[in-house]
Write a protein that holds these residues in place. Structure first.
Motif, mmCIF file in Angstrom:
data_model
loop_
_atom_site.group_PDB
_atom_site.id
_atom_site.type_symbol
_atom_site.label_atom_id
_atom_site.label_comp_id
_atom_site.label_asym_id
_atom_site.label_seq_id
_atom_site.Cartn_x
_atom_site.Cartn_y
_atom_site.Cartn_z
ATOM 1 N N PHE A 159 -19.565 72.030 35.081
ATOM 2 C CA PHE A 159 -18.252 72.631 34.859
ATOM 3 C C PHE A 159 -17.208 72.105 35.837
ATOM 4 N N TYR A 197 -20.941 81.577 34.132
ATOM 5 C CA TYR A 197 -20.711 80.291 33.485
ATOM 6 C C TYR A 197 -20.590 80.432 31.967
ATOM 7 N N ALA A 201 -17.405 79.164 29.959
ATOM 8 C CA ALA A 201 -17.494 78.312 28.771
ATOM 9 C C ALA A 201 -16.648 78.878 27.635
ATOM 10 N N ALA A 239 -18.639 78.133 23.009
ATOM 11 C CA ALA A 239 -19.505 78.461 24.141
ATOM 12 C C ALA A 239 -20.981 78.407 23.739
ATOM 13 N N VAL A 242 -21.956 74.633 23.340
ATOM 14 C CA VAL A 242 -22.097 74.031 24.664
ATOM 15 C C VAL A 242 -23.372 74.549 25.336
#
Length: 303
Positions: A159, A197, A201, A239, A242
């Motif tokens: 990230f 995280y 995302a 999200a 990913v």
């Protein structure tokens, strides 16, 4: 002709998703556990191991959720036969779609237009079966063994490559288009690093909408309208896509029942809405994954 066959490809491929939503289930999000996020999703794969993309990912996740399929592999009836397998009698397949390009024809003469004429993209579909529904396949199509989870440092390194402006503070997570920044609560406010995280995302999915990036606009006029619901869906799916590549569980959004209600309303008005949102979400995920130095094709190999 059966009722199912009368539906358009867009309507058929959204049926499993709509059914899951009516049961209060988001097929791209694993059920919550008290100790934090559940395990990450796995991208569904074709017989050759290539991951599906966009709408087909969501549709096959929905089908797996409803039937309890553990294998990520999906094959056509003919592919199963060619590999020495056989779809069991009575098994029901799942519908996936693809775009077929056709040359436009002159409506008066029926002759194909010249090479400079744009090709028409027609949505077509076909039926696939999960490996669990097929007898006689070898072990390469069995459900993969669980792998060790990624570390917070591994997520942080990925990230950190995304050049978004991130501010910390407050009790809300959001993306502000006017100032082009992502706002997050402090890391200490999250139950565990994976939730931090996963939330990042999701908000970076919104971040991709900026005119200088993917320039995505569903015509949102007010909070909670159809444009808002579609943009929220894009961020959710982005999200999840990913996360399926980098091993990150998807985020649990607040008041998901309200979002499900909105999405069902959008589907009722436009059966192709999920197809559109999933395509935009795939583009957003591809954008972020490129910045991270990843791609859907680099998803962890299945043992």
């Amino acid at each position: 002709m059966s009722t199912l066959e009368k539906l358009s490809p867009a309507q058929r491929v959204t049926q499993a998703i709509e059914s899951a939503l009516r049961q209060g289930v988001r097929p791209w999000a694993k059920p919550w556990r008290d100790e934090g996020c559940g395990p990450p999703l796995i991208l569904p794969r074709r017989a050759n191991g290539e991951p599906y993309r966009g709408m087909n990912v969501v549709a096959l996740w929905a089908a797996s959720e409803q039937a309890g399929f553990a294998s990520p592999y999906w094959l056509t009836f003919k592919q199963a036969l060619a590999l020495g397998g056989q779809v069991r009698k009575g098994e029901r397949g799942s519908f996936v779609v693809f775009y077929k390009e056709l040359k436009s024809e002159d409506q008066a003469t029926g002759v194909a237009a010249d090479a400079e004429t744009k090709l028409r993209r027609i949505l077509r579909g076909y039926v696939v079966f999960n490996r669990v529904q097929i007898d006689g396949l070898d072990g390469r199509y069995d459900p993969p063994a669980l792998t060790a989870p990624q570390t917070p440092d591994a997520f942080a390194a990925r990230f950190a490559k995304v050049p978004a402006h991130i501010r910390y503070g407050g009790a809300r997570a959001f993306y502000a288009p006017s100032s082009d920044h992502v706002q997050l609560p402090p890391k200490s406010a999250f139950i565990d690093p994976t939730q931090f995280y996963a939330t990042l995302a999701h908000e970076l999915g919104h971040w991709t909408r900026h005119p200088s990036r993917l320039d995505r606009d569903f015509g949102q006029k007010r909070f909670g309208d159809h444009g808002y619901a579609l943009e929220e869906l894009v961020a959710e799916l982005c999200a999840a896509f990913v996360g399926a590549v980098i091993g990150l569980p998807s985020e649990h959004i607040e008041d998901h029942a309200a979002y499900i209600h909105h999405w069902l309303g959008v589907l009722k008005e436009n059966p192709s809405a999920f197809l559109t949102a999933a395509g935009k979400a795939q583009a957003a995920a591809d954008y972020l994954l490129r910045l991270m130095g990843e791609s859907a094709a680099s998803a962890p190999p299945l043992e």
